[in-house]
Write a protein that holds these residues in place. Structure first.
Motif, PDB file in Angstrom:
ATOM      1  N   LYS A 167       7.438   1.583   1.308  1.00  0.00           N
ATOM      2  CA  LYS A 167       8.208   0.475   1.881  1.00  0.00           C
ATOM      3  C   LYS A 167       9.185   0.991   2.934  1.00  0.00           C
ATOM      4  CE  LYS A 167       7.866  -2.795  -1.933  1.00  0.00           C
ATOM      5  NZ  LYS A 167       8.561  -3.519  -2.994  1.00  0.00           N
ATOM      6  N   ARG A 168       9.822   2.133   2.659  1.00  0.00           N
ATOM      7  CA  ARG A 168      10.733   2.722   3.653  1.00  0.00           C
ATOM      8  C   ARG A 168       9.977   3.110   4.916  1.00  0.00           C
ATOM      9  NH1 ARG A 168      12.811   5.027  -1.049  1.00  0.00           N
ATOM     10  NH2 ARG A 168      11.639   6.948  -0.713  1.00  0.00           N
ATOM     11  N   GLU A 169       8.793   3.692   4.743  1.00  0.00           N
ATOM     12  CA  GLU A 169       7.963   4.069   5.888  1.00  0.00           C
ATOM     13  C   GLU A 169       7.578   2.832   6.693  1.00  0.00           C
ATOM     14  OE1 GLU A 169       5.401   6.421   8.382  1.00  0.00           O
ATOM     15  OE2 GLU A 169       7.035   6.960   7.045  1.00  0.00           O
ATOM     16  N   SER A 170       7.239   1.767   6.002  1.00  0.00           N
ATOM     17  CA  SER A 170       6.880   0.516   6.664  1.00  0.00           C
ATOM     18  C   SER A 170       8.052  -0.030   7.467  1.00  0.00           C
ATOM     19  CB  SER A 170       6.422  -0.501   5.623  1.00  0.00           C
ATOM     20  OG  SER A 170       6.095  -1.712   6.224  1.00  0.00           O
ATOM     21  N   GLU A 171       9.246   0.020   6.902  1.00  0.00           N
ATOM     22  CA  GLU A 171      10.435  -0.461   7.610  1.00  0.00           C
ATOM     23  C   GLU A 171      10.707   0.380   8.851  1.00  0.00           C
ATOM     24  OE1 GLU A 171      13.389  -0.320   4.552  1.00  0.00           O
ATOM     25  OE2 GLU A 171      12.646  -2.140   3.577  1.00  0.00           O
ATOM     26  N   ARG A 172      10.490   1.705   8.742  1.00  0.00           N
ATOM     27  CA  ARG A 172      10.697   2.594   9.890  1.00  0.00           C
ATOM     28  C   ARG A 172       9.725   2.243  11.013  1.00  0.00           C
ATOM     29  NH1 ARG A 172       8.270   6.502  12.149  1.00  0.00           N
ATOM     30  NH2 ARG A 172       6.704   6.738  10.544  1.00  0.00           N
ATOM     31  N   VAL A 173       8.468   2.017  10.659  1.00  0.00           N
ATOM     32  CA  VAL A 173       7.458   1.688  11.671  1.00  0.00           C
ATOM     33  C   VAL A 173       7.758   0.322  12.295  1.00  0.00           C
ATOM     34  CG1 VAL A 173       5.005   1.225  12.031  1.00  0.00           C
ATOM     35  CG2 VAL A 173       5.699   3.173  10.656  1.00  0.00           C
ATOM     36  N   LEU A 174       8.221  -0.619  11.492  1.00  0.00           N
ATOM     37  CA  LEU A 174       8.589  -1.929  12.043  1.00  0.00           C
ATOM     38  C   LEU A 174       9.732  -1.790  13.050  1.00  0.00           C
ATOM     39  CD1 LEU A 174       8.366  -4.240   8.904  1.00  0.00           C
ATOM     40  CD2 LEU A 174       6.956  -4.356  10.959  1.00  0.00           C
ATOM     41  N   ALA A 175      10.684  -0.921  12.771  1.00  0.00           N
ATOM     42  CA  ALA A 175      11.779  -0.678  13.714  1.00  0.00           C
ATOM     43  C   ALA A 175      11.242  -0.066  15.008  1.00  0.00           C
ATOM     44  CB  ALA A 175      12.829   0.237  13.085  1.00  0.00           C
ATOM     45  N   GLU A 176      10.266   0.843  14.883  1.00  0.00           N
ATOM     46  CA  GLU A 176       9.655   1.437  16.074  1.00  0.00           C
ATOM     47  C   GLU A 176       8.915   0.372  16.888  1.00  0.00           C
ATOM     48  OE1 GLU A 176       7.193   4.780  15.089  1.00  0.00           O
ATOM     49  OE2 GLU A 176       8.848   5.846  14.114  1.00  0.00           O
ATOM     50  N   ILE A 177       8.254  -0.538  16.210  1.00  0.00           N
ATOM     51  CA  ILE A 177       7.544  -1.617  16.915  1.00  0.00           C
ATOM     52  C   ILE A 177       8.539  -2.468  17.695  1.00  0.00           C
ATOM     53  CG2 ILE A 177       6.305  -3.789  16.566  1.00  0.00           C
ATOM     54  CD1 ILE A 177       4.748  -2.446  14.345  1.00  0.00           C
ATOM     55  N   ALA A 178       9.637  -2.826  17.061  1.00  0.00           N
ATOM     56  CA  ALA A 178      10.649  -3.645  17.743  1.00  0.00           C
ATOM     57  C   ALA A 178      11.179  -2.916  18.973  1.00  0.00           C
ATOM     58  CB  ALA A 178      11.789  -3.985  16.788  1.00  0.00           C
ATOM     59  N   SER A 179      11.427  -1.628  18.822  1.00  0.00           N
ATOM     60  CA  SER A 179      11.929  -0.833  19.942  1.00  0.00           C
ATOM     61  C   SER A 179      10.911  -0.783  21.083  1.00  0.00           C
ATOM     62  CB  SER A 179      12.246   0.585  19.452  1.00  0.00           C
ATOM     63  OG  SER A 179      12.576   1.417  20.510  1.00  0.00           O
ATOM     64  N   GLU A 180       9.654  -0.565  20.741  1.00  0.00           N
ATOM     65  CA  GLU A 180       8.611  -0.499  21.774  1.00  0.00           C
ATOM     66  C   GLU A 180       8.415  -1.853  22.457  1.00  0.00           C
ATOM     67  OE1 GLU A 180       7.045   2.044  23.175  1.00  0.00           O
ATOM     68  OE2 GLU A 180       8.220   3.347  21.870  1.00  0.00           O
ATOM     69  N   ARG A 181       8.542  -2.929  21.705  1.00  0.00           N
ATOM     70  CA  ARG A 181       8.409  -4.257  22.316  1.00  0.00           C
ATOM     71  C   ARG A 181       9.546  -4.511  23.298  1.00  0.00           C
ATOM     72  NH1 ARG A 181       5.989  -7.585  17.240  1.00  0.00           N
ATOM     73  NH2 ARG A 181       3.838  -7.042  17.676  1.00  0.00           N
ATOM     74  N   GLU A 182      10.754  -4.069  22.955  1.00  0.00           N
ATOM     75  CA  GLU A 182      11.879  -4.213  23.884  1.00  0.00           C
ATOM     76  C   GLU A 182      11.614  -3.428  25.163  1.00  0.00           C
ATOM     77  OE1 GLU A 182      15.453  -3.032  21.895  1.00  0.00           O
ATOM     78  OE2 GLU A 182      15.305  -4.646  20.412  1.00  0.00           O
ATOM     79  N   ARG A 183      11.121  -2.196  25.008  1.00  0.00           N
ATOM     80  CA  ARG A 183      10.811  -1.386  26.189  1.00  0.00           C
ATOM     81  C   ARG A 183       9.696  -2.024  27.011  1.00  0.00           C
ATOM     82  NH1 ARG A 183      10.565   3.938  22.686  1.00  0.00           N
ATOM     83  NH2 ARG A 183      12.774   4.363  22.488  1.00  0.00           N
ATOM     84  N   LEU A 184       8.711  -2.634  26.311  1.00  0.00           N
ATOM     85  CA  LEU A 184       7.600  -3.295  26.991  1.00  0.00           C
ATOM     86  C   LEU A 184       8.134  -4.471  27.827  1.00  0.00           C
ATOM     87  CD1 LEU A 184       4.561  -3.696  27.444  1.00  0.00           C
ATOM     88  CD2 LEU A 184       4.518  -5.060  25.350  1.00  0.00           C
ATOM     89  N   LEU A 185       9.016  -5.260  27.232  1.00  0.00           N
ATOM     90  CA  LEU A 185       9.603  -6.389  27.979  1.00  0.00           C
ATOM     91  C   LEU A 185      10.386  -5.892  29.190  1.00  0.00           C
ATOM     92  CD1 LEU A 185      10.754  -8.744  25.095  1.00  0.00           C
ATOM     93  CD2 LEU A 185       8.890  -9.105  26.707  1.00  0.00           C
ATOM     94  N   ALA A 186      11.126  -4.795  29.004  1.00  0.00           N
ATOM     95  CA  ALA A 186      11.884  -4.222  30.148  1.00  0.00           C
ATOM     96  C   ALA A 186      10.932  -3.764  31.245  1.00  0.00           C
ATOM     97  CB  ALA A 186      12.757  -3.083  29.653  1.00  0.00           C
ATOM     98  N   ASP A 187       9.844  -3.107  30.846  1.00  0.00           N
ATOM     99  CA  ASP A 187       8.860  -2.661  31.842  1.00  0.00           C
ATOM    100  C   ASP A 187       8.204  -3.828  32.554  1.00  0.00           C
ATOM    101  OD1 ASP A 187       9.375  -0.054  31.170  1.00  0.00           O
ATOM    102  OD2 ASP A 187       7.583   0.211  29.924  1.00  0.00           O
ATOM    103  N   GLN A 188       7.879  -4.891  31.791  1.00  0.00           N
ATOM    104  CA  GLN A 188       7.251  -6.047  32.401  1.00  0.00           C
ATOM    105  C   GLN A 188       8.229  -6.740  33.370  1.00  0.00           C
ATOM    106  OE1 GLN A 188       6.014  -8.162  28.892  1.00  0.00           O
ATOM    107  NE2 GLN A 188       3.934  -7.348  29.012  1.00  0.00           N
TER     108      GLN A 188
END
Length: 189
Positions: A167-188
């Motif tokens: 569950k902790r690993e899943s939460e960490r990956v979800l945080a990484e996804i959120a971070s990457e989506r923010e970067r994706l929006l900035a790039d777009q």
């Protein structure tokens, strides 16, 4: 158990492959960012900048998809561990019920209070020997039952800890996804 071990090996392989894919995409992303910064310095290459930005956006999208695949893999693994936990809880309940029945039977036979009287009440030596072996066997069975309950409890605790780690690993990956989506929006943008 064998299916569980094979599942863990498969999950480990999946996890390693997903991690390798993420690392490769991250490296490509860094290279693209370096090329983009070089292209920014050269204002005459606007077409190259657009191409590199599109490549960067595509790589970020692939990275997000890779993280999502990791989440799906973790969820499958967590469901398997949760299933094992429910099975163990049922097993422990059955063991406890069986142990309780053994204690009730011993009480009814008055073995716990007066085992010597039970032994000496035999009609002959052969019956006394048989009763003695029965008392020993009954005592051994109760000890084995208690040990089985304790071992199943330890295994349950271990599985609960594994589930918490996943569950902790899943939460960490979800945080990484959120971070990457923010970067994706900035790039777009």
């Amino acid at each position: 158990l064998l299916a569980g071990v094979q599942g863990v090996w498969a999950q480990t392989g999946d996890k390693a492959a997903l991690q390798k894919e993420r690392d490769r995409i991250t490296q490509q992303l860094k290279t693209t960012e370096n090329l983009l910064s070089q292209a920014k310095r050269d204002r005459n290459n606007a077409a190259q900048q657009v191409s590199l930005l599109n490549k960067k956006i595509e790589l970020r999208e692939r990275l997000v998809k890779s993280h999502e695949a990791t989440i799906r893999s973790l969820e499958r693994s967590m469901r398997g561990t949760d299933s094992e936990i429910r099975t163990l809880e049922g097993h422990i309940a059955a063991l406890k019920e069986e142990y309780a029945q053994m204690i009730i039977a011993a009480y009814r036979l008055s073995l716990s209070r007066n085992s010597l009287a039970f032994l000496f009440a035999a009609d002959d030596v052969q019956q006394a020997a048989l009763r003695f072996r029965m008392l020993q066997s009954y005592s051994r069975l109760r000890k084995e039952q208690a040990a089985s309950i304790e071992a199943a409890g330890v295994e349950l605790t271990t599985n609960l800890e594994v589930l918490a780690g996943k569950k902790r690993e899943s939460e960490r990956v979800l945080a990484e996804i959120a971070s990457e989506r923010e970067r994706l929006l900035a790039d777009q943008t």
